[in-house]
Design a protein around this motif. Sequence first.
Motif, PDB file in Angstrom:
ATOM      1  N   THR A  44       0.846  -1.185   0.000  1.00  0.00           N
ATOM      2  CA  THR A  44       0.000   0.000   0.000  1.00  0.00           C
ATOM      3  C   THR A  44       0.889   1.245   0.000  1.00  0.00           C
ATOM      4  O   THR A  44       2.037   1.205   0.454  1.00  0.00           O
ATOM      5  CB  THR A  44      -0.919   0.028   1.226  1.00  0.00           C
ATOM      6  N   SER A  45       0.353   2.349  -0.508  1.00  0.00           N
ATOM      7  CA  SER A  45       1.157   3.570  -0.567  1.00  0.00           C
ATOM      8  C   SER A  45       0.330   4.775  -0.133  1.00  0.00           C
ATOM      9  O   SER A  45      -0.888   4.809  -0.280  1.00  0.00           O
ATOM     10  CB  SER A  45       1.697   3.797  -1.982  1.00  0.00           C
ATOM     11  N   LEU A  46       1.028   5.753   0.417  1.00  0.00           N
ATOM     12  CA  LEU A  46       0.439   7.032   0.811  1.00  0.00           C
ATOM     13  C   LEU A  46       1.346   8.129   0.290  1.00  0.00           C
ATOM     14  O   LEU A  46       2.566   8.066   0.456  1.00  0.00           O
ATOM     15  CB  LEU A  46       0.348   7.120   2.339  1.00  0.00           C
ATOM     16  N   VAL A  47       0.758   9.137  -0.362  1.00  0.00           N
ATOM     17  CA  VAL A  47       1.529  10.278  -0.858  1.00  0.00           C
ATOM     18  C   VAL A  47       0.892  11.564  -0.338  1.00  0.00           C
ATOM     19  O   VAL A  47      -0.301  11.801  -0.543  1.00  0.00           O
ATOM     20  CB  VAL A  47       1.573  10.311  -2.403  1.00  0.00           C
ATOM     21  N   ILE A  48       1.676  12.378   0.352  1.00  0.00           N
ATOM     22  CA  ILE A  48       1.254  13.713   0.794  1.00  0.00           C
ATOM     23  C   ILE A  48       2.182  14.697   0.102  1.00  0.00           C
ATOM     24  O   ILE A  48       3.402  14.583   0.201  1.00  0.00           O
ATOM     25  CB  ILE A  48       1.338  13.863   2.321  1.00  0.00           C
TER      26      ILE A  48
END
Length: 407
Positions: A179-183
């Motif tokens: 899974t990935s999160l980009v801010i």
Amino acid sequence: MTDERICVIKGPTTDKLTKDNAIVFAGQCAMLRKIKFDATMSANMNGLFISLPSRRSRYTSRSNTHVLAKELKDTKLPENCTDLRVILVCEYSHSLALVSSVARTYPLYHRQKDFVPMNVVIEVVCMDKDLTGADVSMLTDLAASIRTTARLADTPANELTTDKYVEEAVAIGKKLGCTSLVIKGEELLKKGFGGIYHVGKAGPTPPAFVVLSHEPSGAKDTFALVGKGIVYDCGGMHIKTSNHMLGMKRDMAGSAALLGAFAALVKAKFSESLHLCLCIAENNISPAANKPDDVITLLSGRTVEITNTDAEGRLVLADGVFYARSVLKAKHIINMATLTGSQAYMTGKTHAAVMCSQEESEEKIVSAGLLSGDLVHPMIYAPDMHAIDLYSPVADMNNANWGDVQN
């Protein structure tokens, strides 16, 4: 994307030794002497030999990988050679370090007009214990991760922008099934990532914080890797002089190394929860850039007076480490960074510096370096004695003291 795999196979496969390929045998002299060739093999083989020393000093890799790397780089292959077979004759315990050394020797990034890529096969002949199929897969994946790291670090910032780096990281995470999160950009400021945002707000493309997560069922522990990803560092308003600015495309190498390590661990089916936090920005100059005397607020809520705009790595890592601890609940946090040129004066050009809060972990890291060939040496860890050096009269701390050590 360029194919980054070096084929690693279990040896010996002497039937494949021909004059059409360049062959390099490498190993300690006593090991190499055990190899026997009949007359037909000798006649069909175009081979070179690299004899590695069996003796070493205390802080040198047990497999003398630095010698292998140097000799491979100095070896002149036949003109227009595109196929190379490196045959490593070694102890089982040395195979990882030697394969890693070969992978580092043949980088992928190039922009020469007439460049011809080298197809490299690493054949491992262990004299004391056979490699398993799992060993071969792990070594192949490790070699690929090392080359990925090198390619990213070698790519200049006009190609590897912050946006492109985010794209590469997310693509690797997707391929791994993570899974990935980009801010990114202004959202960083809204969510409190003041360190990453303010360092990168003057860059041509926006700063970003990327998290890749591997959370297998049954995991009982949580690890986080936090990497400094400054795709270019001119120093900001405390601009670097020309001789110190060249090569600053590699100021993201710590994050690239952890991206490669994360990929290798996930492919090896790491059984615990593992998170990768990339703090990505470009430290540049514009009217919006950090200025000396500015005060910024980190994700932790603590404030920092900017006394040196070229001490930006600690600012982005502060946000990443706090996120790993407070949000991801990581019990073990490893950060990696090209944090300061002063490291070279402390541990030299061949040994990275490790600063660790636990003696047991420090000893394990040093031992792992000797085993893998990625050499490290401890630095002093005494924040209770040195915290006063970051005193600020207007904020919770400053980010650099310009060498004026307080008593």
